[in-house]
Motif scaffolding. Structure first.
Motif, PDB file in Angstrom:
ATOM      1  N   ARG A 249      49.163  28.968  33.733  1.00 26.92           N
ATOM      2  CA  ARG A 249      49.568  30.257  33.168  1.00 26.92           C
ATOM      3  C   ARG A 249      50.490  30.943  34.175  1.00 26.92           C
ATOM      4  NH1 ARG A 249      47.423  35.124  30.714  1.00 26.92           N
ATOM      5  NH2 ARG A 249      49.319  36.248  30.128  1.00 26.92           N
ATOM      6  N   SER A 250      51.580  31.489  33.699  1.00 25.77           N
ATOM      7  CA  SER A 250      52.556  32.146  34.548  1.00 25.77           C
ATOM      8  C   SER A 250      51.970  33.416  35.160  1.00 25.77           C
ATOM      9  CB  SER A 250      53.805  32.495  33.726  1.00 25.77           C
ATOM     10  OG  SER A 250      54.606  33.428  34.382  1.00 25.77           O
TER      11      SER A 250
ATOM     12  N   GLU B 109      53.864  36.364  33.806  1.00 21.26           N
ATOM     13  CA  GLU B 109      53.422  36.705  32.453  1.00 21.26           C
ATOM     14  C   GLU B 109      52.130  37.507  32.494  1.00 21.26           C
ATOM     15  OE1 GLU B 109      51.563  34.076  28.925  1.00 21.26           O
ATOM     16  OE2 GLU B 109      53.624  33.529  29.454  1.00 21.26           O
ATOM     17  N   ALA B 110      51.212  37.121  33.367  1.00 27.84           N
ATOM     18  CA  ALA B 110      49.947  37.856  33.501  1.00 27.84           C
ATOM     19  C   ALA B 110      50.186  39.265  34.035  1.00 27.84           C
ATOM     20  CB  ALA B 110      48.995  37.090  34.416  1.00 27.84           C
TER      21      ALA B 110
ATOM     22  N   GLU C 220      51.603  41.398  31.239  1.00 30.53           N
ATOM     23  CA  GLU C 220      50.554  41.769  30.298  1.00 30.53           C
ATOM     24  C   GLU C 220      49.672  42.867  30.881  1.00 30.53           C
ATOM     25  OE1 GLU C 220      46.630  39.564  28.532  1.00 30.53           O
ATOM     26  OE2 GLU C 220      48.549  38.511  28.322  1.00 30.53           O
TER      27      GLU C 220
ATOM     28  N   ASP D  88      43.392  22.186  34.951  1.00 30.50           N
ATOM     29  CA  ASP D  88      43.679  23.548  35.382  1.00 30.50           C
ATOM     30  C   ASP D  88      45.037  23.573  36.076  1.00 30.50           C
ATOM     31  OD1 ASP D  88      41.163  24.168  34.506  1.00 30.50           O
ATOM     32  OD2 ASP D  88      40.289  24.418  36.500  1.00 30.50           O
TER      33      ASP D  88
ATOM     34  N   MET E 148      46.512  30.013  39.430  1.00 29.27           N
ATOM     35  CA  MET E 148      45.830  30.651  38.314  1.00 29.27           C
ATOM     36  C   MET E 148      45.833  32.162  38.522  1.00 29.27           C
ATOM     37  SD  MET E 148      42.413  28.254  38.477  1.00 29.27           S
ATOM     38  CE  MET E 148      42.572  26.601  39.176  1.00 29.27           C
TER      39      MET E 148
ATOM     40  N   ASP F 188      42.662  32.869  34.207  1.00 24.66           N
ATOM     41  CA  ASP F 188      43.391  31.947  33.332  1.00 24.66           C
ATOM     42  C   ASP F 188      43.474  30.598  34.039  1.00 24.66           C
ATOM     43  OD1 ASP F 188      44.856  33.394  30.867  1.00 24.66           O
ATOM     44  OD2 ASP F 188      44.694  34.808  32.536  1.00 24.66           O
TER      45      ASP F 188
ATOM     46  N   ASN G 209      44.393  27.768  32.785  1.00 23.85           N
ATOM     47  CA  ASN G 209      45.714  27.248  32.407  1.00 23.85           C
ATOM     48  C   ASN G 209      46.180  28.051  31.202  1.00 23.85           C
ATOM     49  OD1 ASN G 209      44.544  26.008  30.053  1.00 23.85           O
ATOM     50  ND2 ASN G 209      43.950  24.260  31.313  1.00 23.85           N
ATOM     51  N   GLU G 210      47.263  27.628  30.576  1.00 21.32           N
ATOM     52  CA  GLU G 210      47.801  28.394  29.445  1.00 21.32           C
ATOM     53  C   GLU G 210      46.870  28.390  28.232  1.00 21.32           C
ATOM     54  OE1 GLU G 210      51.685  26.675  28.821  1.00 21.32           O
ATOM     55  OE2 GLU G 210      52.625  28.426  29.745  1.00 21.32           O
TER      56      GLU G 210
ATOM     57  N   TRP H 225      40.945  30.409  29.248  1.00 18.61           N
ATOM     58  CA  TRP H 225      40.628  31.546  30.092  1.00 18.61           C
ATOM     59  C   TRP H 225      39.167  31.945  29.918  1.00 18.61           C
ATOM     60  CZ3 TRP H 225      38.728  35.523  27.278  1.00 18.61           C
ATOM     61  CH2 TRP H 225      39.225  35.757  25.990  1.00 18.61           C
TER      62      TRP H 225
END
Length: 268
Positions: free
Chosen positions: A30-31, A34-35, A38, A83, A87, A104, A106-107, A110
């Motif tokens: 997961r980026s 991006e987190a 959010e 994973d 993270m 998270d 991975n994408e 979570w």
């Protein structure tokens, strides 16, 4: 249409599905950006800002960077995913002076916990886990939601080596009917100094051994290291085996992984 042609089309269709299944992609990490985006979106308009306390006595809010590894697998269909090497761990404020911690892996996977401070203890009210599996031609998703009623002690920040606490939480699962119960014992292994970002941080090391019963069966084992000042998770190790009944027999889910905070300062 002749039977031979029909059979040939069926073989071709099955072949396409097999190719799609074999060539499905691992979800990937997961980026962090991006987190962070959010988190900032959720806290716009006067919400908690990065670095602020998520609650009275809680850890600073924000998105933290974890490094680690792990795998999850299903016995049927035979699926596995990994994973991310990095993270995001998001700490955010909730109503009543409480907070959530979400990792998270991975994408497509979570997990979060709903936590509150009660004196020297961090109390767990429950939490959720989400997973998505790529089957090539389609995807399947599943969310499990657990409630700890009454709330259980997630970690006693003033605990000493050998202290124990009992836990029991009840949950439901999108993919499995009925209720699943997790129950067991949390044991304080000790108070340790662990290096985070090159600096020693005092942590309470807690080991949780849980039994899964009801609609599902199995075992869950966790090791957590929490910062003694506010309960910020610093390091984690997990291992679980969960069995679920299905029309094709028992399906087994296995999960193993480790992670560690890279810095006690949030990324954003």
């Amino acid at each position: 249409m002749p039977v031979g042609i029909v059979a040939g089309l069926v073989v071709i269709a099955l072949g396409v599905l097999v190719v799609l299944f074999i060539t499905r992609e691992d979800p990937g990490a997961r980026s962090i950006d991006e987190a962070v985006e959010e988190f900032r979106s959720d806290t716009d308009g006067g919400g908690t800002s990065p670095g602020d306390g998520a609650s009275a006595g809680g850890p600073p809010a924000g998105v933290y960077l974890l490094e680690g590894s792990g795998t999850e697998s299903l016995s049927f269909p035979p699926l596995s995913q990994s994973d991310g090497e990095t993270m995001p761990m998001t700490v955010g404020a909730t109503e009543g002076g409480c907070w959530t911690v979400r990792i998270d892996y991975n994408e497509a996977h979570w997990q979060d916990w709903n936590l509150c401070r009660d004196g020297d203890s961090v109390i767990e009210k429950g939490g959720s886990t989400f997973q998505r599996w790529d089957l090539g031609a389609t995807t399947i998703e599943n969310t499990s939601t657990f409630v700890c009623e009454p709330p259980v002690v997630f970690v006693d920040l003033s605990a000493s080596e050998g202290d124990t606490a009992q836990r029991s939480c009840t949950g439901t699962n999108d993919a499995v009917g009925g209720e699943t119960i997790t129950s067991g014992t949390d044991t304080v292994v000790g108070v340790e100094e662990i290096p985070i970002g090159g600096e020693p941080v005092e942590a309470v090391h807690v080991r949780s051994d849980q039994t899964v019963s009801g609609a599902q069966s199995g075992t869950v084992e966790w090791d957590f290291w929490f910062r003694t000042s506010d309960g910020l998770p610093l390091r984690g190790q997990r291992s679980s085996t969960i069995n679920s009944d299905s029309p094709v027999g028992t399906i087994t889910y296995d999960e193993d992984g480790t992670w560690e905070l890279t810095s006690t300062e949030p990324e954003g």
